[in-house]
Design a protein around this motif. Sequence first.
Motif, PDB file in Angstrom:
ATOM      1  N   GLY A   1       0.848  -1.192   0.009  1.00  0.00           N
ATOM      2  CA  GLY A   1       0.002   0.094  -0.048  1.00  0.00           C
ATOM      3  C   GLY A   1       1.026   1.297   0.141  1.00  0.00           C
ATOM      4  O   GLY A   1       0.662   2.402  -0.664  1.00  0.00           O
ATOM      5  N   ALA A   2       2.028   1.214   0.748  1.00  0.00           N
ATOM      6  CA  ALA A   2       2.891   2.463   0.964  1.00  0.00           C
ATOM      7  C   ALA A   2       3.389   2.478  -0.492  1.00  0.00           C
ATOM      8  O   ALA A   2       3.619   3.820  -0.859  1.00  0.00           O
ATOM      9  CB  ALA A   2       3.840   2.211   1.949  1.00  0.00           C
TER      10      ALA A   2
ATOM     11  N   LEU B   1       2.316   1.783  -3.542  1.00  0.00           N
ATOM     12  CA  LEU B   1       1.238   2.230  -4.539  1.00  0.00           C
ATOM     13  C   LEU B   1       1.125   3.655  -4.395  1.00  0.00           C
ATOM     14  O   LEU B   1       1.052   4.489  -5.165  1.00  0.00           O
ATOM     15  CB  LEU B   1       0.176   1.234  -4.280  1.00  0.00           C
ATOM     16  CG  LEU B   1       0.390  -0.037  -5.154  1.00  0.00           C
ATOM     17  CD1 LEU B   1      -0.814  -0.956  -4.855  1.00  0.00           C
ATOM     18  CD2 LEU B   1       0.997  -0.127  -6.395  1.00  0.00           C
ATOM     19  N   ARG B   2       0.791   4.217  -2.932  1.00  0.00           N
ATOM     20  CA  ARG B   2       0.571   5.383  -2.728  1.00  0.00           C
ATOM     21  C   ARG B   2       1.616   6.266  -3.027  1.00  0.00           C
ATOM     22  O   ARG B   2       1.387   7.513  -3.784  1.00  0.00           O
ATOM     23  CB  ARG B   2       0.206   5.559  -1.339  1.00  0.00           C
ATOM     24  CG  ARG B   2      -1.244   5.126  -0.944  1.00  0.00           C
ATOM     25  CD  ARG B   2      -1.670   5.603   0.616  1.00  0.00           C
ATOM     26  NE  ARG B   2      -0.695   4.953   1.707  1.00  0.00           N
ATOM     27  CZ  ARG B   2      -1.308   3.344   1.997  1.00  0.00           C
ATOM     28  NH1 ARG B   2      -2.401   3.081   1.782  1.00  0.00           N
ATOM     29  NH2 ARG B   2      -0.514   3.201   3.118  1.00  0.00           N
ATOM     30  N   ALA B   3       2.734   5.960  -2.912  1.00  0.00           N
ATOM     31  CA  ALA B   3       3.880   6.690  -3.233  1.00  0.00           C
ATOM     32  C   ALA B   3       4.016   7.137  -4.614  1.00  0.00           C
ATOM     33  O   ALA B   3       4.782   8.081  -5.085  1.00  0.00           O
ATOM     34  CB  ALA B   3       5.266   6.220  -2.770  1.00  0.00           C
ATOM     35  N   HIS B   4       3.468   6.170  -5.507  1.00  0.00           N
ATOM     36  CA  HIS B   4       3.416   6.398  -7.047  1.00  0.00           C
ATOM     37  C   HIS B   4       1.982   6.837  -7.624  1.00  0.00           C
ATOM     38  O   HIS B   4       1.730   6.537  -8.532  1.00  0.00           O
ATOM     39  CB  HIS B   4       3.868   4.940  -7.754  1.00  0.00           C
ATOM     40  CG  HIS B   4       5.226   4.486  -7.729  1.00  0.00           C
ATOM     41  ND1 HIS B   4       5.803   4.092  -6.260  1.00  0.00           N
ATOM     42  CD2 HIS B   4       6.322   4.896  -8.386  1.00  0.00           C
ATOM     43  CE1 HIS B   4       7.189   4.062  -6.478  1.00  0.00           C
ATOM     44  NE2 HIS B   4       7.726   4.512  -7.418  1.00  0.00           N
ATOM     45  N   PHE B   5       1.244   7.418  -6.518  1.00  0.00           N
ATOM     46  CA  PHE B   5      -0.013   7.837  -6.760  1.00  0.00           C
ATOM     47  C   PHE B   5      -1.010   6.753  -7.622  1.00  0.00           C
ATOM     48  O   PHE B   5      -1.710   6.927  -8.421  1.00  0.00           O
ATOM     49  CB  PHE B   5       0.255   8.827  -7.943  1.00  0.00           C
ATOM     50  CG  PHE B   5       1.078  10.302  -7.344  1.00  0.00           C
ATOM     51  CD1 PHE B   5       0.334  10.978  -6.415  1.00  0.00           C
ATOM     52  CD2 PHE B   5       2.211  10.330  -7.556  1.00  0.00           C
ATOM     53  CE1 PHE B   5       1.046  12.337  -5.976  1.00  0.00           C
ATOM     54  CE2 PHE B   5       3.103  11.147  -7.017  1.00  0.00           C
ATOM     55  CZ  PHE B   5       2.354  12.218  -6.323  1.00  0.00           C
TER      56      PHE B   5
ATOM     57  N   ASP C   1      -3.778   3.665  -6.574  1.00  0.00           N
ATOM     58  CA  ASP C   1      -4.725   2.931  -5.793  1.00  0.00           C
ATOM     59  C   ASP C   1      -4.284   1.867  -4.711  1.00  0.00           C
ATOM     60  O   ASP C   1      -3.783   0.803  -5.186  1.00  0.00           O
ATOM     61  CB  ASP C   1      -6.084   2.391  -6.364  1.00  0.00           C
ATOM     62  CG  ASP C   1      -7.133   2.256  -5.586  1.00  0.00           C
ATOM     63  OD1 ASP C   1      -6.845   2.150  -4.397  1.00  0.00           O
ATOM     64  OD2 ASP C   1      -8.133   2.128  -6.090  1.00  0.00           O
ATOM     65  N   PRO C   2      -3.964   2.010  -3.503  1.00  0.00           N
ATOM     66  CA  PRO C   2      -3.538   0.805  -2.612  1.00  0.00           C
ATOM     67  C   PRO C   2      -4.560  -0.322  -2.595  1.00  0.00           C
ATOM     68  O   PRO C   2      -3.984  -1.227  -1.998  1.00  0.00           O
ATOM     69  CB  PRO C   2      -3.092   1.498  -1.435  1.00  0.00           C
ATOM     70  CG  PRO C   2      -4.320   2.756  -1.395  1.00  0.00           C
ATOM     71  CD  PRO C   2      -4.179   3.206  -2.638  1.00  0.00           C
ATOM     72  N   ASN C   3      -5.698  -0.094  -2.954  1.00  0.00           N
ATOM     73  CA  ASN C   3      -6.633  -1.029  -2.793  1.00  0.00           C
ATOM     74  C   ASN C   3      -7.191  -2.101  -3.868  1.00  0.00           C
ATOM     75  O   ASN C   3      -7.683  -2.820  -3.938  1.00  0.00           O
ATOM     76  CB  ASN C   3      -7.925  -0.499  -2.220  1.00  0.00           C
ATOM     77  CG  ASN C   3      -7.647   0.147  -0.744  1.00  0.00           C
ATOM     78  OD1 ASN C   3      -7.049  -0.355  -0.057  1.00  0.00           O
ATOM     79  ND2 ASN C   3      -7.898   1.330  -0.758  1.00  0.00           N
TER      80      ASN C   3
END
Length: 328
Positions: free
Chosen positions: A73-74, A76-80, A82-84
């Motif tokens: 999740g972290a 994916l969020r760092a690369h803009f 969706d972490p879900n």
Amino acid sequence: MTISRRALLGAGAAAATLPLIRAEAAAPFVGRGAPAWYRFRFGDYEATVVSDGSLPLGKPDDAFTGSRPGEIGALLRAHFLDPNAATLEQNALVLNTGRHLILFDTGMGDSMGEASRMFGPTTGRLLRNLRAAGIDPAQIDIVALTHAHCDHCWALVDAQGNRNFPNAQVAVSEADLRFWTDDANKRGPAFMVPFIDGAKKNLAAYRDRMIMVQDGREVVPGVTAISAPGHTVGHMIYAIASGPQVMINTGDLAHHQVLLLRHPLWEFAYDTDPKLSAQTRSRLLERFATDRPTILSYHFPWPGIGNLAKEGEGYAWMPTPMDVTSLG
């Protein structure tokens, strides 16, 4: 330059003092996009990437394994991203060498009815996008499969079992042909049953026109198969050479442009042999980051063309800027 929330709100307040201009949307929303194909020159060849649509995998932690809790999740969020929800593209390459018209992989198709929509309604668009790109499926003389999974071979035939590429030979590794048409392999994960049933239906229609690809051997002049086992027993990638230029069609060597490049040894739920797949991926990514060929990735963001660069203990994806005059 840093833009703060306070500054943004201040800009909004200032805009509110400007004279109001009455504007109405006179046109309705169109509700559809352009046909998804992209054409470019590669040496003496003409290449066209044709989309089969997006392939949603669902929760990333279920598909990609080997990470620490919260790490996916972290990242994916760092690369803009969706972490879900992990969504892959399906970028099928059509290569015109002047002598052959080769389609690499076919997408999901609709040959298996409801099973063809196991990943949702956004797949199965390759044939319509081929035609939109000005390519008649009857013109294809070779379909080169990287492997025999559903999203790579299930559009060989239609729902009635008729060949979608009536004049094509099908190039596939003998190992994959044997494995994915053997009912004895219907064990393990639940997806194995539809995967094998679908491969049997689609490959059987071309049983009299098969080419068994082999590691290091040309399929046609300029297109060489390279063994990359693990994702499937006979997974192949293809090196395309025209003069000094080389492009590697990597198939399913890496499914995600962040997760499996930054962490090549993480595993993927649909791998036949996850540990072998991770070792193969790590070895070949290092080679491609060093040799710097053009990469065509089946599942990376549309249209899947770019290069690999070494970054820390992993790799970074460098997309090739698209020539807008080539957009379909």
